[in-house]
Scaffold this active site. Structure first.
Site, PDB file in Angstrom:
ATOM      1  N   CYS A   1       0.737  -1.131   0.122  1.00 43.55           N
ATOM      2  CA  CYS A   1      -0.072   0.122   0.010  1.00 43.55           C
ATOM      3  C   CYS A   1       0.859   1.229  -0.040  1.00 43.55           C
ATOM      4  O   CYS A   1       1.735   1.462   0.825  1.00 43.55           O
ATOM      5  CB  CYS A   1      -0.980  -0.089   1.277  1.00 43.55           C
ATOM      6  SG  CYS A   1      -1.956   1.547   1.435  1.00 43.55           S
TER       7      CYS A   1
ATOM      8  N   CYS B   1      -0.574   3.806  -6.413  1.00 39.35           N
ATOM      9  CA  CYS B   1      -1.702   3.365  -5.431  1.00 39.35           C
ATOM     10  C   CYS B   1      -1.936   1.754  -6.057  1.00 39.35           C
ATOM     11  O   CYS B   1      -2.267   1.460  -7.143  1.00 39.35           O
ATOM     12  CB  CYS B   1      -3.022   4.127  -5.402  1.00 39.35           C
ATOM     13  SG  CYS B   1      -4.304   3.093  -4.540  1.00 39.35           S
TER      14      CYS B   1
END
Ligand code: DGL
Length: 303
Positions: A75, A180
């Site tokens: 992440c 992302c």
């Protein structure tokens, strides 16, 4: 059923990190992996730094009992906000996810980085952009926070018709970087929209995980940390799950019994073995959901 310890832990706010796990698994055989998605609190991208840190710290504290060999912050947002903090406090290596600006910058022109707001506003990301500027002074780097895109993907990943284009800035970049891990699910659509090369960091992360795992493995199967690196099996570990008649799972560890939240239980429905014999345990309240997404999107499973 006993739950193994000493696996490689993947963490994401939700389903994004599954893309990193999928890239990593083929490099391994018969290893233990844990996947924790904090889906209930996703998306992280618009939370404050304090909230993100609190969430991530809390999860890692809860997962401590699994004694991970290493952890992957799959992440970009969690990496941007928490990597340094976790590295200072945890005894095992932490591998982060960072926007793949460097390979994109090699193409020159303008690099458009799509990421969450928290990533774009982080100091870590600014430092990365500075490094890229120093190496490629002619290249223009533009970062745009795609408000709502990660949340849209989180909800619609299995609907093939999800359209990310309303969330994308109208630009004509030379290259695009997906900063992302959620965005990787719509990579092809982004490629089509911008008609230029689109980069993500997953291959680099997978290679880094493999390299670090290898580095820590000596010929006799003992890692530098003194722990055996042979394929862990269910029977080898000191943590096991015990089922009691009240339908409550407990973890029995070193003769003490700790009540643990349900997410640490190794129900069969949250566990798979991939074609390389890797065992993947999905953890957290959304473990079944994440396992389902993983199976649908990435893996032909044996179990
Ligand atoms: N998948 C995450 C990332 O790589 C975070 C998305 C979100 O929760 O906002 O940044």
């Amino acid at each position: 059923m006993k739950i193994p310890t000493g696996g490689i832990l993947f963490f994401d706010s939700g389903i994004g990190g599954l893309t990193v796990l999928a890239e990593t698994l083929p490099l391994f055989q018969k290893q233990i992996f844990f996947y924790y998605g904090d889906n209930d609190r996703a998306p992280y991208g618009n939370l404050s730094m304090e909230e993100i840190q609190k969430n991530v710290r809390g999860v890692f504290q809860e997962l401590d009992t699994l004694n991970p060999r290493m952890a992957v912050l799959a992440c970009n947002t969690a990496t941007a906000v928490c990597a340094e903090d976790l590295r200072m406090t945890l005894p095992y290596p932490i591998i982060g996810a960072e926007p793949a600006i460097m390979p994109a910058a090699k193409n020159g022109g303008e690099v458009l980085v799509l990421a969450t707001r928290a990533t774009c506003e982080s100091e870590r990301f600014c430092r990365l952009c500075d490094r890229a500027h120093r190496l490629y002074p002619q290249v223009k780097i533009k970062a745009v926070a795609c408000e709502g895109l990660a949340g849209g993907i989180e909800k619609n990943v299995l609907h093939g018709d999800f359209d990310p284009t309303p969330y994308l800035p109208r630009e004509r970049p030379t290259s695009v970087v997906l900063g992302c891990t959620h965005y990787i699910y719509v990579k092809k659509k982004v490629e089509k929209f911008y008609a230029c090369p689109v980069y993500d960091g997953n291959e680099g992360i997978a290679m880094r995980v493999h390299e670090l795992f290898d580095k820590n493995t000596s010929k006799n199967g003992i890692g530098r940390d003194g722990r055996p690196l042979k394929t862990p099996t269910f029977g080898l570990n000191d943590a096991k799950l015990v089922f009691n008649p009240k339908k409550e799972w407990k973890i029995a560890r070193r003769e003490q019994i700790f009540h643990k939240k349900a997410y640490l239980s190794a129900h069969l429905e949250s566990f798979i073995i991939d074609r390389n014999g890797n065992q993947i345990f999905f953890l957290g309240t959304q473990k079944k959901h994440n396992k389902h997404i993983f199976e649908q999107m990435f893996v032909k499973c044996r179990k």
